[in-house]
Design a protein around this motif. Sequence first.
Motif, PDB file in Angstrom:
ATOM      1  N   LEU A 195       0.860  -1.184   0.000  1.00 19.27           N
ATOM      2  CA  LEU A 195       0.000   0.000   0.000  1.00 19.27           C
ATOM      3  C   LEU A 195       0.893   1.229   0.000  1.00 19.27           C
ATOM      4  CD1 LEU A 195      -3.272   0.743   1.668  1.00 19.27           C
ATOM      5  CD2 LEU A 195      -1.398   2.178   2.417  1.00 19.27           C
ATOM      6  N   THR A 196       0.470   2.263  -0.749  1.00 18.54           N
ATOM      7  CA  THR A 196       1.165   3.553  -0.740  1.00 18.54           C
ATOM      8  C   THR A 196       0.254   4.588  -0.102  1.00 18.54           C
ATOM      9  OG1 THR A 196       2.391   2.986  -2.753  1.00 18.54           O
ATOM     10  CG2 THR A 196       2.293   5.309  -2.142  1.00 18.54           C
ATOM     11  N   LEU A 197       0.786   5.299   0.887  1.00 15.53           N
ATOM     12  CA  LEU A 197       0.011   6.299   1.612  1.00 15.53           C
ATOM     13  C   LEU A 197       0.674   7.660   1.434  1.00 15.53           C
ATOM     14  CD1 LEU A 197      -2.187   7.191   3.601  1.00 15.53           C
ATOM     15  CD2 LEU A 197      -0.696   6.447   5.473  1.00 15.53           C
ATOM     16  N   PHE A 198      -0.031   8.588   0.755  1.00 11.52           N
ATOM     17  CA  PHE A 198       0.464   9.946   0.560  1.00 11.52           C
ATOM     18  C   PHE A 198      -0.031  10.828   1.704  1.00 11.52           C
ATOM     19  CE2 PHE A 198       0.919   8.313  -3.728  1.00 11.52           C
ATOM     20  CZ  PHE A 198       2.105   8.893  -4.147  1.00 11.52           C
ATOM     21  N   THR A 199       0.886  11.608   2.275  1.00 15.64           N
ATOM     22  CA  THR A 199       0.517  12.427   3.425  1.00 15.64           C
ATOM     23  C   THR A 199      -0.128  13.747   3.041  1.00 15.64           C
ATOM     24  OG1 THR A 199       2.772  13.292   3.457  1.00 15.64           O
ATOM     25  CG2 THR A 199       2.286  11.430   4.915  1.00 15.64           C
ATOM     26  N   ASP A 200      -0.186  14.083   1.755  1.00 14.77           N
ATOM     27  CA  ASP A 200      -0.863  15.314   1.314  1.00 14.77           C
ATOM     28  C   ASP A 200      -1.526  15.033  -0.031  1.00 14.77           C
ATOM     29  OD1 ASP A 200      -1.775  17.807   0.640  1.00 14.77           O
ATOM     30  OD2 ASP A 200       0.090  18.859   1.104  1.00 14.77           O
ATOM     31  N   GLY A 212      -4.570   8.479   0.587  1.00 15.34           N
ATOM     32  CA  GLY A 212      -3.987   9.779   0.873  1.00 15.34           C
ATOM     33  C   GLY A 212      -4.813  10.552   1.872  1.00 15.34           C
ATOM     34  N   ILE A 213      -4.139  11.463   2.590  1.00 16.66           N
ATOM     35  CA  ILE A 213      -4.815  12.365   3.532  1.00 16.66           C
ATOM     36  C   ILE A 213      -5.121  13.659   2.790  1.00 16.66           C
ATOM     37  CG2 ILE A 213      -4.645  13.588   5.725  1.00 16.66           C
ATOM     38  CD1 ILE A 213      -2.567  11.514   6.599  1.00 16.66           C
ATOM     39  N   TRP A 214      -6.404  14.003   2.715  1.00 16.61           N
ATOM     40  CA  TRP A 214      -6.839  15.225   2.018  1.00 16.61           C
ATOM     41  C   TRP A 214      -7.250  16.235   3.080  1.00 16.61           C
ATOM     42  CZ3 TRP A 214     -10.859  15.115  -2.588  1.00 16.61           C
ATOM     43  CH2 TRP A 214     -10.666  16.246  -3.381  1.00 16.61           C
ATOM     44  N   PHE A 215      -6.358  17.161   3.375  1.00 17.05           N
ATOM     45  CA  PHE A 215      -6.588  18.088   4.478  1.00 17.05           C
ATOM     46  C   PHE A 215      -7.730  19.057   4.182  1.00 17.05           C
ATOM     47  CE2 PHE A 215      -2.136  16.832   5.029  1.00 17.05           C
ATOM     48  CZ  PHE A 215      -2.168  16.427   6.358  1.00 17.05           C
ATOM     49  N   ASN A 216      -7.744  19.618   2.993  1.00 15.79           N
ATOM     50  CA  ASN A 216      -8.703  20.685   2.682  1.00 15.79           C
ATOM     51  C   ASN A 216      -9.380  20.449   1.342  1.00 15.79           C
ATOM     52  OD1 ASN A 216      -7.960  22.200   5.017  1.00 15.79           O
ATOM     53  ND2 ASN A 216      -6.167  22.950   3.922  1.00 15.79           N
ATOM     54  N   PRO A 217     -10.286  19.475   1.238  1.00 14.19           N
ATOM     55  CA  PRO A 217     -11.039  19.372  -0.019  1.00 14.19           C
ATOM     56  C   PRO A 217     -11.752  20.692  -0.281  1.00 14.19           C
ATOM     57  CG  PRO A 217     -11.486  17.497   1.415  1.00 14.19           C
ATOM     58  CD  PRO A 217     -10.732  18.495   2.235  1.00 14.19           C
ATOM     59  N   PRO A 218     -11.587  21.282  -1.458  1.00 19.29           N
ATOM     60  CA  PRO A 218     -12.186  22.600  -1.691  1.00 19.29           C
ATOM     61  C   PRO A 218     -13.699  22.505  -1.730  1.00 19.29           C
ATOM     62  CG  PRO A 218     -11.332  21.708  -3.736  1.00 19.29           C
ATOM     63  CD  PRO A 218     -10.904  20.762  -2.652  1.00 19.29           C
ATOM     64  N   ALA A 219     -14.358  23.564  -1.278  1.00 18.53           N
ATOM     65  CA  ALA A 219     -15.808  23.618  -1.402  1.00 18.53           C
ATOM     66  C   ALA A 219     -16.165  23.671  -2.877  1.00 18.53           C
ATOM     67  CB  ALA A 219     -16.358  24.844  -0.673  1.00 18.53           C
ATOM     68  N   PRO A 220     -17.200  22.905  -3.318  1.00 12.03           N
ATOM     69  CA  PRO A 220     -17.572  22.937  -4.735  1.00 12.03           C
ATOM     70  C   PRO A 220     -17.941  24.342  -5.171  1.00 12.03           C
ATOM     71  CG  PRO A 220     -18.647  21.114  -3.614  1.00 12.03           C
ATOM     72  CD  PRO A 220     -18.014  21.974  -2.549  1.00 12.03           C
TER      73      PRO A 220
END
Length: 738
Positions: free
Chosen positions: A448-453, A475-483
């Motif tokens: 498994l590959t885990l991206f931190t950003d 992956g960890i998605w810190f700030n998914p943009p508001a649509p």
Amino acid sequence: MILLPVLGDVLLGTPLLAALRRAYPQARIDVLVRAGCGAMLDGNPDIDRVIESEKHPGLMGYLRLLGRILRRYDLVVSNALSDRAAIYAWLAAPERVTWADPGPAGNWKRRIYQRWPERAGAVNHPLQINGWLAELLALPPPGPLVLPRCPGAAGRIRALLGDQDDRPLALLHPEGGMPYKRWPDANWRELAGELSRRGYRLVVTGGSAPAEREYLERLFANGPPVCIAAGRLRLGDLPELFSHAELYVGVDTSVTHMAAGFGLPTIALFGPEDPRAWGPWPRQPPGGPAPDYRPAGHCAAGNVRILHAQLDCVPCRRMGCEHRPDSPSRCLEALKTGDVLAASDELLRPDAPAPAGRRAVIRELRHVHIVEPAPNPGHGPVWLRHVIDALRGHVPRLTVSCPDHPDYRSLAESDGGDGISWRRYAWRRGRDAIAGGLATAAALDAELTLFTDLGWLLRHARGDLRRRTGTPIWGIWFNPPAPETGRPGPLPALGRRARLHRREQRVLTAAPRWLAGVLVLDEALTTRFAPQPGLRVGILPDPWPGAPSLPQAEARRRLDLPAAARLYLHVGVAAARKGLGDAIAAWSGLPAADRPILLRVGPVTPAQRDAMAELIASGDAILREARASDAELDHYLCACDWLLLPYRRHEGSSGLLTGAAAAGRPVIAADYGVIGKRVREAGLGLLYPHCSIDGLRACVQVSMRTGPDRFAESLARYASAHDHAHFAAALRAALDLG
């Protein structure tokens, strides 16, 4: 505009809607459905508006509908050949397409519809018709079903299932809307008993009608314990429920199509209907072949098994043997419980492909490759440390790829423990900046590959990353943009930042195929991107890297801060979105006699420094521009009285909330986004209207009259739920590491 008359048609029409949206991303796509069917399109990213019409609307209803559709469209696609659908199409658009030749009996409709697929025959499945319509309209091949999605589904499913029962979950759906579609009650009870003896936990799904729930409660009243979910969930909650299940058994109904399209092992109990026309299709890639279903007898395709009696009268395509809604159906009575159990054994045999949404997709991880895709001094090494500490001891081997940057070098030098190997790469800005981190990644033989950003990766990475890593990618998605809301202007925004923003917006509607799992920091953020069968989503608490525990007086002594003053801390980067300008303006408007001290820790712009100059000269502000270490930030949190989070634009959560809570310090925040939601729901401090300087000033004045004990209990609760232990447990649970 698309005409989709009933609930099943709405669901089976979603692949065509997605194909239209891919071909015409700027077009307005509306869907006209019968009242009550719009729920099947909840959260659908491919449509702009759902128009619902009553089955018998009356004069005023027709007039209202006419006002909404009259010549408002360029194209109508209708999958109904009814007279009413033809009239609606004629009223709505100059170009009209339908799914089949209206035939000699519908000569007047031939004058309304200009085109239809020539290949349609006597028995056609709606998903086949989607493909033919896509060819006719020069669209890309339709993909899988787009299932409805409701905000808060994860919370409702957690409340339904609880967290104390780890038995595998089987879903039963006995009701198909008409009694003639029902499998005999005794068979359902026998199946429930046998599945329960095999160790399954049972959940019964159904509609919201009280009569349906009463029927289901009577049906299973004297059998093994079952959870009746009918009436407690929305259609848009079911995909989340499917992600927890290992098996689905249901009659001929739209929910059975949803389970099959999700990728869940599905057993469909068919009666009078023809599977070639209405059988649930397995999940498959765009342009995949139609299942080879037979008109009678059991059928199999992918994750679907259709159980169908081999009788001379099957399929009659009537409402039961007596052709009325409450008629018995001998073809359903001929299906035995043993048939269902045999089909489940086949679907769940050890060598069967894992279902798309099954929770135990990842097991026995031996080697995880952790990748930091871009240098992010401060924030990046902190989160990399969180991830390593969470997986250490639970995964025998960790390989960490990170940029060759001083912050990461010091982390690698301090943590080269057993089972951890570090790969530092020369990061460079450009179209393939991540190339160094993925160089020879496939040769690592990780699982498994885990991206931190993940946000950075989605904006910059090119191509199929799974081919380069050779593993599933999380992956960890810190700030998914508001649509984005509203329609774009005639000219697109230019520049690199605008291009990256458009790429991330596209991900909101269609995550790349190489992505296996997303980790976000709040349940509210899961509603910002479209769900996809097979895409797993986990929610992580956001811990604070330190342990702020100094007494306030000692913290102020160490930092050389005034011992008796009231201190309000603002910390972070100098970007305008962090709201330092609002804080300075609010402080300037406070009465000088009882003005507290604004303590700014972090870099500032020349304009911000000039704006603070008068406050600093009067002793009402302190500026510490040097970058603070994690330990120093702990001390600042302990030294202050309140933490300021006056953010103007901040789509994600903030570890500062956890740090403030750990130090027992309440916050003042804008009533906006995830931070505002958490402060409000957890009782962590005071809120003011977003971007209101007057509101911030008033909030500061209220805080000066508010004792710190008011928030102490809430802050302690929040800090406990967002500590390192909870983060580690949530990450391991998302990866099924226990």
